[in-house]
Design an enzyme around this catalytic site. Sequence first.
Site, short mmCIF file in Angstrom:
data_model
loop_
_atom_site.label_atom_id
_atom_site.label_comp_id
_atom_site.label_asym_id
_atom_site.label_seq_id
_atom_site.Cartn_x
_atom_site.Cartn_y
_atom_site.Cartn_z
N ARG A 3 85.50 -43.94 57.08
CA ARG A 3 85.09 -42.53 57.10
C ARG A 3 83.63 -42.37 57.50
NH1 ARG A 3 88.99 -39.64 52.74
NH2 ARG A 3 90.87 -40.46 53.69
N ASP B 33 87.33 -24.92 47.56
CA ASP B 33 87.36 -26.35 47.89
C ASP B 33 85.92 -26.80 48.13
OD1 ASP B 33 89.86 -28.31 48.86
OD2 ASP B 33 87.88 -28.95 49.56
#
Length: 276
Positions: free
Chosen positions: A36, A147
């Site tokens: 990532r 979120d």
Amino acid sequence: MEDDMPSSLFLQYSRLIYEQCGINLHEGKKALLQARLNKRLRLTGIESYRDYFKFITCGANPGEFVNFLDSISTNLTYFFREVQHFDFLNKVALPELIEKKQKQRDRRIRIWSAGCSTGEEPYSLAMCVMSHLQDETRWDFRILATDISTRVLETASRGIYSAEKVEKVPAPLRQAYLEKAGGQGNSDFRISARIKRLITFHRLNLKEPYPFKGPFDFIFCRNVMIYFDKRTQEELVNKMAAFLGKGGYFCVGHSESLTGLDHKLSHVQPAIYRYL
Ligand SMILES: C[S@@+](CC[C@H](N)C(=O)[O-])C[C@H]1O[C@@H](n2cnc3c(N)ncnc32)[C@H](O)[C@@H]1O
């Protein structure tokens, strides 16, 4: 770009991630973290994991810090995920709530989708509730969808999904609340304005203070706390549950459970709890 990250640096990253968003990355997740981070290194032109760590922690690059948090979160979601929750809403919770509110002449219904990812969860909830409201204009129904990731919230606010994704929406709801996005060769669907207007999307890290009052009739925090350790789960469950109205429901993912955590909610059925 480095191939391998020294354990000491991995520890610094995992501590930072834990402190910032409660996610517990153990040594086995090093390859995942590197994969990532590689994308962030490519996009920023930074050459090493160490330099990137300095870049995001020096305080001068808050935008990249948000991108970093975005890149480490797992966002898998889909419409009407975990059908047991929707069965429960349809058969038990919504008929009961609507009857109670009608008797009390209370028209307010509030839901919080905490960790809403790309929006499929709050849109599914909105469609489900709307299909129970006889005269929708007489209800004050709203969903707060939050979120930590700004990237997923952009997709959620757009409200446009592929034909394959919307296949999971039951046909009558698809017909009532989804529209062809339009444009030649475009097979995407758009969430109708009738549903979209019910939802407010907001960036919120569940570990930070909550800038709203509630109370909510339902809180859905599904497949979010799975990445948190028990201590963080307990802290967050209690923090979120304080925003439930009396009789309000708290739903977690079916692979999660509040067993072993100290909280004030009553167990209703797997993955469903209630504040009584
Ligand atoms: C796997 S998705 C779950 C989506 C949806 N609730 C569902 O069950 O389909 C988990 C979401 O939690 C979000 N998340 C992770 N840590 C968070 C935090 N500390 N605060 C807020 N959201 C967080 C991630 O960005 C991700 O979008």
